[in-house]
Design a protein around this motif. Sequence first.
Motif, PDB file in Angstrom:
ATOM      1  N   PRO A 376      57.750   5.557 -60.154  1.00 33.36           N
ATOM      2  CA  PRO A 376      57.059   6.538 -61.441  1.00 33.36           C
ATOM      3  C   PRO A 376      58.245   6.209 -62.303  1.00 33.36           C
ATOM      4  N   ASN A 379      54.228   7.329 -67.979  1.00 36.26           N
ATOM      5  CA  ASN A 379      53.128   7.955 -67.431  1.00 36.26           C
ATOM      6  C   ASN A 379      52.569   8.219 -68.874  1.00 36.26           C
ATOM      7  N   SER A 380      51.346   7.610 -69.679  1.00 36.35           N
ATOM      8  CA  SER A 380      50.842   8.843 -70.401  1.00 36.35           C
ATOM      9  C   SER A 380      48.916   8.325 -70.148  1.00 36.35           C
ATOM     10  N   THR A 384      50.148   4.224 -67.418  1.00 27.07           N
ATOM     11  CA  THR A 384      50.925   3.987 -66.264  1.00 27.07           C
ATOM     12  C   THR A 384      51.860   2.715 -65.657  1.00 27.07           C
ATOM     13  N   GLU A 386      54.471   1.713 -62.630  1.00 26.79           N
ATOM     14  CA  GLU A 386      55.072   2.321 -61.678  1.00 26.79           C
ATOM     15  C   GLU A 386      56.360   1.111 -61.101  1.00 26.79           C
TER      16      GLU A 386
END
Length: 465
Positions: A376, A379-380, A384, A386
Amino acid sequence: MKPECKIVEIDHSNPEKIVDQELELLLASGQSALILVVHYPFEQYWLEHKPVVKLSAFYCLMAETGEMTFTVSESAVDLTASLQALDFAGTDDPESFAQWCAERSLPLLSPQHPLPLNSLNIPKPWGQEIWYTGIEQRGVAAVGSGRCQIWLPYALSALPQRLCAGQQRTLILLKILDPLPEEVLGDLYFELHQEKREVYVVTHVDKTAWPGGEGGIKFGFNQLKRSNFASDSAFREGFTLAVKRYEACRRQIDSLIDTFRAEDGYGLNEPVSAQKLSSWLSKVPKQLASEERALRQEMDAFTDTLPLRIGDVVKVPCLTPHSLQHGVRTVEFQTPVYERLILSFAQKVLTQGHWDTESAVALMDLEAVEPDPHVPLFNSAAVTVERIVDFDQFQVQRVSLEPTGEYTLPETEDYGLLMAIEPGLLLMDSILSPEQAVLLPSKLSDVTLVNTSPEIISFLLAYPN
């Protein structure tokens, strides 16, 4: 004021040096714009004898805004003459540089904007590859849109540092693997690589081939069967024997198919439709066809199959034999290394007259491959990010956006490749279609992508390491 149109002819293949010089002079001159034409030799390095052609790069340099647009063509006197006569009155003028390009079916490109990559279909015996950055004797990818396209290597040659940090001959290869949905006919070569690094991202699983939505890839070897042999050496010998037995039968069938090819007016190594190949296979004696199926099953019993669904990622290690199965469509990123060893194939190999079984068996890795976890990065609630693979040569990221979600790309270092997966991705002022791709030039910044669809969507990013 009508800008000066300057024409320069050089004996080397890097017109960007002239652009740098003329841009510096323009900024010091007080002039608002410059039309620059550079004629230069270019080596078509992907062809066998590397012929040299003459290219012309046409640039519009704007002093006040810093905007730079360009296009490239194989040299033509009439193009240069018409550009000299251009009544330039700004970017909105119908006789502007942009209009001049459009009227001549030349793409208007800029190092300050993503470059649209056009797809090129390459027929294969198992289906097709769809290239976006491939530059080979078999085909050359292009940039632009609609009828306004030029070859990718021509475009990159005009501004190699600004577009890809001088890596124009070693671009990450972006392609789609699109196997036929028919069993066996749509299965790829069972092959391994010694140097090439590649990763697959599954984007579609054909429901007629796989009603449950789970396809697969032959990936490495059956560890239970391996444990039944006295040693790994014995396992390799057993697998080699099974392949050799199958190959002998395969050659008999391929020889028959070659006679049908000749009778119907096809070349012996010409790709044909699944329907045509199936019609020829129906003429194979039933006993020989039955023997082929039995020997193929005996050979395949040595291998393992990894199940695949939409969204799955397969990182292919060097020396691990693999074969994407029919009806499983994937996006592939790989290093630009053209090498493989074919262990087996359930139809005729059209690009070479032999299999590489013995060489591959000596090298192949028998160990089970454990998938690497995704890393990752961000992230919110709406976004996202990754990292799905990280090779020494390049990395690939997957970005997922909630409806109305936005993501601003970090400034590109060398260059990047971006591909939309689902519909609704807004890039600057254009909505990208699924599987539409762009090249992100070096030092590109302030690019925000927006999800305009009511569903979660994703896109892929690849960067050199």
